[in-house]
Design a protein around this motif. Structure first.
Motif, PDB file in Angstrom:
ATOM      1  N   PHE A 131      -9.492  -2.376   5.421  1.00  0.00           N
ATOM      2  CA  PHE A 131      -8.072  -2.770   5.411  1.00  0.00           C
ATOM      3  C   PHE A 131      -7.709  -3.499   6.714  1.00  0.00           C
ATOM      4  O   PHE A 131      -7.046  -4.534   6.686  1.00  0.00           O
ATOM      5  CB  PHE A 131      -7.194  -1.531   5.202  1.00  0.00           C
ATOM      6  CG  PHE A 131      -5.830  -1.861   4.635  1.00  0.00           C
ATOM      7  CD1 PHE A 131      -5.620  -1.857   3.266  1.00  0.00           C
ATOM      8  CD2 PHE A 131      -4.757  -2.166   5.458  1.00  0.00           C
ATOM      9  CE1 PHE A 131      -4.368  -2.160   2.733  1.00  0.00           C
ATOM     10  CE2 PHE A 131      -3.500  -2.468   4.942  1.00  0.00           C
ATOM     11  CZ  PHE A 131      -3.301  -2.469   3.568  1.00  0.00           C
TER      12      PHE A 131
ATOM     13  N   GLU B  90       9.733   5.667   5.097  1.00  0.00           N
ATOM     14  CA  GLU B  90       8.796   4.703   5.675  1.00  0.00           C
ATOM     15  C   GLU B  90       8.968   3.322   5.034  1.00  0.00           C
ATOM     16  O   GLU B  90       8.909   2.298   5.709  1.00  0.00           O
ATOM     17  CB  GLU B  90       7.386   5.219   5.453  1.00  0.00           C
ATOM     18  CG  GLU B  90       6.356   4.595   6.366  1.00  0.00           C
ATOM     19  CD  GLU B  90       5.043   5.315   6.221  1.00  0.00           C
ATOM     20  OE1 GLU B  90       4.896   6.380   6.846  1.00  0.00           O
ATOM     21  OE2 GLU B  90       4.179   4.854   5.464  1.00  0.00           O
TER      22      GLU B  90
ATOM     23  N   TRP C 199       3.538   6.389  13.239  1.00  0.00           N
ATOM     24  CA  TRP C 199       2.247   7.020  12.924  1.00  0.00           C
ATOM     25  C   TRP C 199       1.579   7.724  14.109  1.00  0.00           C
ATOM     26  O   TRP C 199       0.665   8.515  13.904  1.00  0.00           O
ATOM     27  CB  TRP C 199       1.276   5.998  12.330  1.00  0.00           C
ATOM     28  CG  TRP C 199       1.613   5.613  10.918  1.00  0.00           C
ATOM     29  CD1 TRP C 199       1.593   6.428   9.823  1.00  0.00           C
ATOM     30  CD2 TRP C 199       2.022   4.324  10.443  1.00  0.00           C
ATOM     31  NE1 TRP C 199       1.965   5.718   8.696  1.00  0.00           N
ATOM     32  CE2 TRP C 199       2.228   4.428   9.043  1.00  0.00           C
ATOM     33  CE3 TRP C 199       2.243   3.084  11.061  1.00  0.00           C
ATOM     34  CZ2 TRP C 199       2.628   3.349   8.261  1.00  0.00           C
ATOM     35  CZ3 TRP C 199       2.637   2.015  10.289  1.00  0.00           C
ATOM     36  CH2 TRP C 199       2.835   2.155   8.897  1.00  0.00           C
TER      37      TRP C 199
ATOM     38  N   ALA D  17      -6.858   9.270   5.059  1.00  0.00           N
ATOM     39  CA  ALA D  17      -6.019   8.082   5.239  1.00  0.00           C
ATOM     40  C   ALA D  17      -4.953   8.339   6.313  1.00  0.00           C
ATOM     41  O   ALA D  17      -4.692   7.485   7.174  1.00  0.00           O
ATOM     42  CB  ALA D  17      -5.365   7.691   3.914  1.00  0.00           C
ATOM     43  N   GLU D  18      -4.356   9.520   6.294  1.00  0.00           N
ATOM     44  CA  GLU D  18      -3.300   9.832   7.273  1.00  0.00           C
ATOM     45  C   GLU D  18      -3.884  10.025   8.677  1.00  0.00           C
ATOM     46  O   GLU D  18      -3.340   9.536   9.667  1.00  0.00           O
ATOM     47  CB  GLU D  18      -2.536  11.096   6.858  1.00  0.00           C
ATOM     48  CG  GLU D  18      -1.900  11.036   5.481  1.00  0.00           C
ATOM     49  CD  GLU D  18      -0.726  10.070   5.366  1.00  0.00           C
ATOM     50  OE1 GLU D  18      -0.645   9.110   6.149  1.00  0.00           O
ATOM     51  OE2 GLU D  18       0.110  10.275   4.468  1.00  0.00           O
TER      52      GLU D  18
ATOM     53  N   GLU E 128     -10.503   2.212   5.180  1.00  0.00           N
ATOM     54  CA  GLU E 128      -9.589   1.984   6.303  1.00  0.00           C
ATOM     55  C   GLU E 128     -10.084   0.826   7.173  1.00  0.00           C
ATOM     56  O   GLU E 128      -9.307  -0.022   7.600  1.00  0.00           O
ATOM     57  CB  GLU E 128      -9.451   3.264   7.140  1.00  0.00           C
ATOM     58  CG  GLU E 128      -8.572   4.323   6.478  1.00  0.00           C
ATOM     59  CD  GLU E 128      -7.110   3.886   6.362  1.00  0.00           C
ATOM     60  OE1 GLU E 128      -6.593   3.224   7.284  1.00  0.00           O
ATOM     61  OE2 GLU E 128      -6.483   4.207   5.339  1.00  0.00           O
TER      62      GLU E 128
ATOM     63  N   TYR F 190      -4.814   6.627  10.105  1.00  0.00           N
ATOM     64  CA  TYR F 190      -3.669   5.847  10.599  1.00  0.00           C
ATOM     65  C   TYR F 190      -3.126   6.459  11.892  1.00  0.00           C
ATOM     66  O   TYR F 190      -2.756   5.725  12.810  1.00  0.00           O
ATOM     67  CB  TYR F 190      -2.582   5.735   9.523  1.00  0.00           C
ATOM     68  CG  TYR F 190      -2.439   4.293   9.060  1.00  0.00           C
ATOM     69  CD1 TYR F 190      -3.567   3.519   8.850  1.00  0.00           C
ATOM     70  CD2 TYR F 190      -1.195   3.705   8.853  1.00  0.00           C
ATOM     71  CE1 TYR F 190      -3.460   2.193   8.438  1.00  0.00           C
ATOM     72  CE2 TYR F 190      -1.082   2.370   8.444  1.00  0.00           C
ATOM     73  CZ  TYR F 190      -2.213   1.627   8.245  1.00  0.00           C
ATOM     74  OH  TYR F 190      -2.099   0.309   7.851  1.00  0.00           O
TER      75      TYR F 190
ATOM     76  N   TYR G  37      -8.416  -0.390  -2.753  1.00  0.00           N
ATOM     77  CA  TYR G  37      -8.094   0.875  -2.076  1.00  0.00           C
ATOM     78  C   TYR G  37      -7.068   1.666  -2.908  1.00  0.00           C
ATOM     79  O   TYR G  37      -7.219   2.872  -3.133  1.00  0.00           O
ATOM     80  CB  TYR G  37      -7.565   0.567  -0.671  1.00  0.00           C
ATOM     81  CG  TYR G  37      -7.526   1.740   0.298  1.00  0.00           C
ATOM     82  CD1 TYR G  37      -7.897   3.028  -0.079  1.00  0.00           C
ATOM     83  CD2 TYR G  37      -7.100   1.552   1.615  1.00  0.00           C
ATOM     84  CE1 TYR G  37      -7.850   4.092   0.831  1.00  0.00           C
ATOM     85  CE2 TYR G  37      -7.055   2.602   2.528  1.00  0.00           C
ATOM     86  CZ  TYR G  37      -7.428   3.876   2.126  1.00  0.00           C
ATOM     87  OH  TYR G  37      -7.370   4.923   3.017  1.00  0.00           O
TER      88      TYR G  37
ATOM     89  N   LEU H 134       7.749   9.109   2.660  1.00  0.00           N
ATOM     90  CA  LEU H 134       7.295   7.771   2.245  1.00  0.00           C
ATOM     91  C   LEU H 134       8.477   6.852   1.948  1.00  0.00           C
ATOM     92  O   LEU H 134       8.439   5.654   2.253  1.00  0.00           O
ATOM     93  CB  LEU H 134       6.432   7.879   0.980  1.00  0.00           C
ATOM     94  CG  LEU H 134       4.971   8.271   1.163  1.00  0.00           C
ATOM     95  CD1 LEU H 134       4.302   8.400  -0.192  1.00  0.00           C
ATOM     96  CD2 LEU H 134       4.240   7.250   2.022  1.00  0.00           C
TER      97      LEU H 134
ATOM     98  N   PHE I 225       0.837  -1.202   0.000  1.00  0.00           N
ATOM     99  CA  PHE I 225       0.000   0.000   0.000  1.00  0.00           C
ATOM    100  C   PHE I 225       0.875   1.256   0.000  1.00  0.00           C
ATOM    101  O   PHE I 225       0.641   2.190  -0.774  1.00  0.00           O
ATOM    102  CB  PHE I 225      -0.933  -0.017   1.223  1.00  0.00           C
ATOM    103  CG  PHE I 225      -1.853   1.167   1.295  1.00  0.00           C
ATOM    104  CD1 PHE I 225      -3.092   1.143   0.668  1.00  0.00           C
ATOM    105  CD2 PHE I 225      -1.482   2.315   1.984  1.00  0.00           C
ATOM    106  CE1 PHE I 225      -3.946   2.238   0.714  1.00  0.00           C
ATOM    107  CE2 PHE I 225      -2.323   3.426   2.042  1.00  0.00           C
ATOM    108  CZ  PHE I 225      -3.557   3.384   1.403  1.00  0.00           C
TER     109      PHE I 225
ATOM    110  N   PHE J  88       4.459  12.900  13.311  1.00  0.00           N
ATOM    111  CA  PHE J  88       3.323  12.563  12.451  1.00  0.00           C
ATOM    112  C   PHE J  88       2.081  13.353  12.862  1.00  0.00           C
ATOM    113  O   PHE J  88       1.288  13.777  12.009  1.00  0.00           O
ATOM    114  CB  PHE J  88       3.049  11.053  12.474  1.00  0.00           C
ATOM    115  CG  PHE J  88       2.271  10.579  11.279  1.00  0.00           C
ATOM    116  CD1 PHE J  88       2.894  10.358  10.058  1.00  0.00           C
ATOM    117  CD2 PHE J  88       0.894  10.375  11.361  1.00  0.00           C
ATOM    118  CE1 PHE J  88       2.163   9.940   8.944  1.00  0.00           C
ATOM    119  CE2 PHE J  88       0.165   9.961  10.253  1.00  0.00           C
ATOM    120  CZ  PHE J  88       0.798   9.735   9.049  1.00  0.00           C
TER     121      PHE J  88
HETATM  122  C1  MP5 Z   1      -1.810   4.615   5.725  1.00  0.00           C
HETATM  123  C2  MP5 Z   1      -1.216   3.369   5.489  1.00  0.00           C
HETATM  124  C3  MP5 Z   1      -0.999   5.833   6.073  1.00  0.00           C
HETATM  125  N1  MP5 Z   1       0.118   3.194   5.562  1.00  0.00           N
HETATM  126  N2  MP5 Z   1      -1.999   2.297   5.215  1.00  0.00           N
HETATM  127  C4  MP5 Z   1      -3.322   2.438   5.153  1.00  0.00           C
HETATM  128  C5  MP5 Z   1      -4.164   1.256   4.817  1.00  0.00           C
HETATM  129  N3  MP5 Z   1      -3.916   3.622   5.375  1.00  0.00           N
HETATM  130  C6  MP5 Z   1      -3.182   4.694   5.659  1.00  0.00           C
HETATM  131  O1  MP5 Z   1      -0.316   6.323   4.963  1.00  0.00           O
HETATM  132  P1  MP5 Z   1       1.270   6.604   5.056  1.00  0.00           P
HETATM  133  O2  MP5 Z   1       1.574   7.134   3.697  1.00  0.00           O
HETATM  134  O3  MP5 Z   1       1.932   5.303   5.366  1.00  0.00           O
HETATM  135  O4  MP5 Z   1       1.466   7.605   6.160  1.00  0.00           O
END
Ligand code: MP5
Length: 235
Positions: free
Chosen positions: A203, A80, A158, A130-131, A200, A134, A107, A77, A47, A163
């Motif tokens: 997932f 990461e 995260w 999404a951020e 989310e 997480y 997704y 990223l 992802f 973050f």
């Molecule tokens: C993120 C992630 C956060 N890694 N996975 C999912 C399913 N949702 C959100 O995004 P990032 O780019 O890793 O901060």
């Protein structure tokens, strides 16, 4: 009230449902099966790899004043992805032979379709949610997991202060974008907001239940294996 606060209030039960997902609760309480965590790690690595072209597409459409933020996020990223590879090595998890699950695939398609096909404020909505999701999800795990635990670097990544500041910044940008949008566009943004929360949840559920692809119980020759076979045959 800003756009983000309004949406988070509207979707509070859904958001709470996400934060109470057994994956997060069991990771927090130290009862999550290691193979379930490994399945999340393998899928999320794919992802995050796909998040790079998503960010790249957003960058390409961003107004000049927003570009730096995307460039910084792209660099983050890459770091990461290195964290994923380092943790996978430490935990003995194979990252090379992974196929995306249906939920992961869908997704990622949703991310890319939004970034390429919709307006910048709509693409940014998906990024922000999404951020934010997480950040808050890993804050749940942080409540119980010890900092010496091998999963901790993900928790810190995260849920840590750096973050948190990144998400606050995204939220301010998101509210500004919504403030400048007409009501039809704001409605579309609200719809994308909800869809992203739903993804989310899906997932976490996919990782928790180790669901791959409906109807397929075991994998056969991958395209990479086939390419290797063809190379080996010298064709
Ligand atoms: C993120 C992630 C956060 N890694 N996975 C999912 C399913 N949702 C959100 O995004 P990032 O780019 O890793 O901060």
């Amino acid at each position: 009230m800003g756009f983000c606060r309004r949406q988070l209030d509207r979707l509070q039960p859904l958001w709470q449902h996400m934060l109470e997902h057994p994956f997060l609760v069991e990771a927090r309480d130290g009862t999550l099966d290691e193979t379930v965590f490994a399945s999340w790690l393998r899928q999320d690595y794919l992802f995050v790899r796909a998040a790079l072209p998503f960010q790249g597409a957003l960058l390409a459409r961003a107004p000049v004043r927003e570009r730096d933020a995307h460039a910084v996020a792209i660099h983050a990223l890459q770091e990461e992805l290195e964290l994923f590879r380092e943790r996978a090595r430490a935990l003995g998890i194979e990252l090379e032979d992974v196929r995306p699950s249906l939920v992961n695939h869908a997704y990622v398609q949703f991310l890319l379709a939004t970034a390429h096909g919709r307006s910048y404020p709509e693409g940014h909505t998906v990024l922000y949610v999404a951020e934010k999701a997480y950040h808050e999800s890993w804050k749940v795990v942080r409540e119980g997991l010890d900092a010496s635990h091998p999963w901790w670097p993900f928790v810190e990544n995260w849920s840590g202060e750096a973050f948190a500041a990144f998400v606050r910044d995204l939220e301010a940008r998101q509210d500004r974008l919504a403030g400048g949008a007409g009501s039809a566009l704001r409605t579309e943004m609200a719809e994308l907001f909800e869809t992203t929360v739903r993804y989310e949840i899906a997932f976490w559920e996919m990782a928790y239940s180790a669901s791959g692809w409906p109807g397929i119980v075991r994998d056969w020759t991958t395209v990479e294996e086939e390419a290797e076979e063809i190379d080996a045959e010298g064709r």
